[in-house]
Design a protein around this motif. Sequence first.
Motif, PDB file in Angstrom:
ATOM      1  N   THR A 100      -9.041   9.033  10.423  1.00 15.95           N
ATOM      2  CA  THR A 100      -8.566   7.653  10.306  1.00 15.95           C
ATOM      3  C   THR A 100      -9.736   6.697  10.081  1.00 15.95           C
ATOM      4  O   THR A 100      -9.625   5.741   9.308  1.00 15.95           O
ATOM      5  N   ALA A 101     -10.868   6.955  10.741  1.00 13.04           N
ATOM      6  CA  ALA A 101     -12.060   6.121  10.532  1.00 13.04           C
ATOM      7  C   ALA A 101     -12.561   6.261   9.094  1.00 13.04           C
ATOM      8  O   ALA A 101     -12.905   5.261   8.445  1.00 13.04           O
ATOM      9  N   ALA A 102     -12.591   7.486   8.589  1.00 11.17           N
ATOM     10  CA  ALA A 102     -13.006   7.701   7.194  1.00 11.17           C
ATOM     11  C   ALA A 102     -12.051   6.985   6.250  1.00 11.17           C
ATOM     12  O   ALA A 102     -12.474   6.340   5.280  1.00 11.17           O
ATOM     13  N   PHE A 103     -10.761   7.068   6.538  1.00  7.58           N
ATOM     14  CA  PHE A 103      -9.728   6.408   5.743  1.00  7.58           C
ATOM     15  C   PHE A 103      -9.929   4.889   5.775  1.00  7.58           C
ATOM     16  O   PHE A 103      -9.888   4.221   4.737  1.00  7.58           O
ATOM     17  N   ALA A 104     -10.169   4.336   6.966  1.00  9.48           N
ATOM     18  CA  ALA A 104     -10.330   2.886   7.112  1.00  9.48           C
ATOM     19  C   ALA A 104     -11.586   2.372   6.418  1.00  9.48           C
ATOM     20  O   ALA A 104     -11.610   1.250   5.913  1.00  9.48           O
ATOM     21  N   ASN A 105     -12.623   3.206   6.366  1.00 16.18           N
ATOM     22  CA  ASN A 105     -13.905   2.777   5.795  1.00 16.18           C
ATOM     23  C   ASN A 105     -14.046   3.050   4.303  1.00 16.18           C
ATOM     24  O   ASN A 105     -15.067   2.732   3.718  1.00 16.18           O
ATOM     25  N   SER A 106     -13.023   3.636   3.694  1.00 17.05           N
ATOM     26  CA  SER A 106     -13.126   3.974   2.271  1.00 17.05           C
ATOM     27  C   SER A 106     -11.950   3.398   1.480  1.00 17.05           C
ATOM     28  O   SER A 106     -10.864   3.971   1.454  1.00 17.05           O
ATOM     29  N   ASP A 142       2.514  13.200   2.414  1.00 15.04           N
ATOM     30  CA  ASP A 142       3.716  13.535   1.622  1.00 15.04           C
ATOM     31  C   ASP A 142       4.816  12.485   1.788  1.00 15.04           C
ATOM     32  O   ASP A 142       5.583  12.240   0.869  1.00 15.04           O
ATOM     33  N   HIS A 143       4.880  11.871   2.966  1.00 18.51           N
ATOM     34  CA  HIS A 143       5.903  10.849   3.219  1.00 18.51           C
ATOM     35  C   HIS A 143       5.390   9.425   2.968  1.00 18.51           C
ATOM     36  O   HIS A 143       6.017   8.454   3.387  1.00 18.51           O
ATOM     37  N   ARG A 144       4.261   9.337   2.295  1.00 19.26           N
ATOM     38  CA  ARG A 144       3.663   8.043   1.912  1.00 19.26           C
ATOM     39  C   ARG A 144       3.482   7.106   3.112  1.00 19.26           C
ATOM     40  O   ARG A 144       3.841   5.929   3.067  1.00 19.26           O
ATOM     41  N   ARG A 145       2.908   7.651   4.167  1.00 20.89           N
ATOM     42  CA  ARG A 145       2.661   6.867   5.386  1.00 20.89           C
ATOM     43  C   ARG A 145       1.168   6.755   5.695  1.00 20.89           C
ATOM     44  O   ARG A 145       0.804   6.402   6.800  1.00 20.89           O
ATOM     45  N   SER A 146       0.316   7.066   4.734  1.00 17.55           N
ATOM     46  CA  SER A 146      -1.128   7.043   5.011  1.00 17.55           C
ATOM     47  C   SER A 146      -1.588   5.665   5.484  1.00 17.55           C
ATOM     48  O   SER A 146      -2.469   5.572   6.340  1.00 17.55           O
ATOM     49  N   HIS A 147      -0.965   4.607   4.995  1.00 15.49           N
ATOM     50  CA  HIS A 147      -1.340   3.256   5.407  1.00 15.49           C
ATOM     51  C   HIS A 147      -1.055   3.013   6.896  1.00 15.49           C
ATOM     52  O   HIS A 147      -1.572   2.077   7.486  1.00 15.49           O
ATOM     53  N   GLN A 148      -0.236   3.890   7.507  1.00 18.61           N
ATOM     54  CA  GLN A 148       0.107   3.724   8.918  1.00 18.61           C
ATOM     55  C   GLN A 148      -0.771   4.571   9.850  1.00 18.61           C
ATOM     56  O   GLN A 148      -0.525   4.595  11.053  1.00 18.61           O
ATOM     57  N   LEU A 149      -1.773   5.256   9.311  1.00 18.69           N
ATOM     58  CA  LEU A 149      -2.609   6.119  10.142  1.00 18.69           C
ATOM     59  C   LEU A 149      -3.209   5.401  11.361  1.00 18.69           C
ATOM     60  O   LEU A 149      -3.168   5.954  12.459  1.00 18.69           O
ATOM     61  N   PRO A 150      -3.755   4.187  11.226  1.00 18.77           N
ATOM     62  CA  PRO A 150      -4.300   3.535  12.432  1.00 18.77           C
ATOM     63  C   PRO A 150      -3.241   3.312  13.517  1.00 18.77           C
ATOM     64  O   PRO A 150      -3.512   3.545  14.699  1.00 18.77           O
ATOM     65  N   GLY A 169      -2.734   6.351  -1.367  1.00 18.12           N
ATOM     66  CA  GLY A 169      -1.591   5.456  -1.471  1.00 18.12           C
ATOM     67  C   GLY A 169      -0.991   5.361  -2.861  1.00 18.12           C
ATOM     68  O   GLY A 169       0.087   4.810  -3.043  1.00 18.12           O
ATOM     69  N   SER A 170      -1.673   5.939  -3.839  1.00 16.31           N
ATOM     70  CA  SER A 170      -1.222   5.809  -5.226  1.00 16.31           C
ATOM     71  C   SER A 170      -0.069   6.757  -5.555  1.00 16.31           C
ATOM     72  O   SER A 170      -0.187   7.968  -5.378  1.00 16.31           O
ATOM     73  N   PRO A 171       1.018   6.213  -6.087  1.00 13.98           N
ATOM     74  CA  PRO A 171       2.124   7.077  -6.516  1.00 13.98           C
ATOM     75  C   PRO A 171       1.773   7.866  -7.789  1.00 13.98           C
ATOM     76  O   PRO A 171       2.447   8.836  -8.121  1.00 13.98           O
ATOM     77  N   ALA A 172       0.711   7.469  -8.471  1.00 16.54           N
ATOM     78  CA  ALA A 172       0.305   8.145  -9.704  1.00 16.54           C
ATOM     79  C   ALA A 172      -0.435   9.460  -9.420  1.00 16.54           C
ATOM     80  O   ALA A 172      -0.576  10.301 -10.312  1.00 16.54           O
ATOM     81  N   VAL A 173      -0.894   9.633  -8.170  1.00 17.69           N
ATOM     82  CA  VAL A 173      -1.618  10.850  -7.799  1.00 17.69           C
ATOM     83  C   VAL A 173      -0.616  11.841  -7.203  1.00 17.69           C
ATOM     84  O   VAL A 173       0.193  11.480  -6.342  1.00 17.69           O
ATOM     85  N   SER A 174      -0.684  13.090  -7.650  1.00 20.55           N
ATOM     86  CA  SER A 174       0.275  14.103  -7.175  1.00 20.55           C
ATOM     87  C   SER A 174       0.004  14.497  -5.723  1.00 20.55           C
ATOM     88  O   SER A 174      -1.109  14.340  -5.218  1.00 20.55           O
ATOM     89  N   LYS A 175       1.059  15.013  -5.075  1.00 17.98           N
ATOM     90  CA  LYS A 175       0.914  15.497  -3.697  1.00 17.98           C
ATOM     91  C   LYS A 175      -0.144  16.592  -3.631  1.00 17.98           C
ATOM     92  O   LYS A 175      -0.910  16.659  -2.681  1.00 17.98           O
TER      93      LYS A 175
END
Length: 178
Positions: free
Chosen positions: A33-39, A82-90, A47-53
């Motif tokens: 989550t820290a890596a996600f928040a800092n990048s 897969d459920h497009r919830r990466s923005h909710q990781l924190p 978060g991009s729908p254009a990138v495949s699972k």
Amino acid sequence: MKSATLQYANALADIALAQGAAAPVVQQLGDFTAAFANSPELRNFLGSPAVSKKEKRAVVEKISARLGGTKIVRNFLFVVIDHRRSHQLPEILESLRNVLRERQGIAEAEIFSAVPLNDAQKTEMKQTLERLTGKKIEAKFSLDAKLLGGARVRVGDTIYDGSLRNRLNGLREHLAAE
């Protein structure tokens, strides 16, 4: 939104506790989550729908491996992505910490004192709070310059105010009532 983060946290807590891996799971999810928040690049990519699972999973796999992530955390991240919830990781991480504390009978206490407490005073304060709450206490100690003396403690939504100012106010009210 809030209930979804709690559902994810509860599901991961179930697995982590069943496997006896609560602490490592929290650490590893926290690291990711820290890596996600800092990048911003990683946030945009996941978060991009254009990138495949498949592409997202490959990146998560590499990052997770680099961070020493276990299969539990990796698979959990796959579900979140897969459920497009990466923005909710924190929020999921914070909910996970709260769920695990609750299930393990642990309460977090914030203890504010007018002067620094020595180790014996800190231990006594924790033991007193454990007797009061019936839970194991994880304490954070801080100084509060506004306190004249004594201490003020917050455990969840409950505040125990043993400050000198509170005692003086109580005495003032008592004397005014007579």
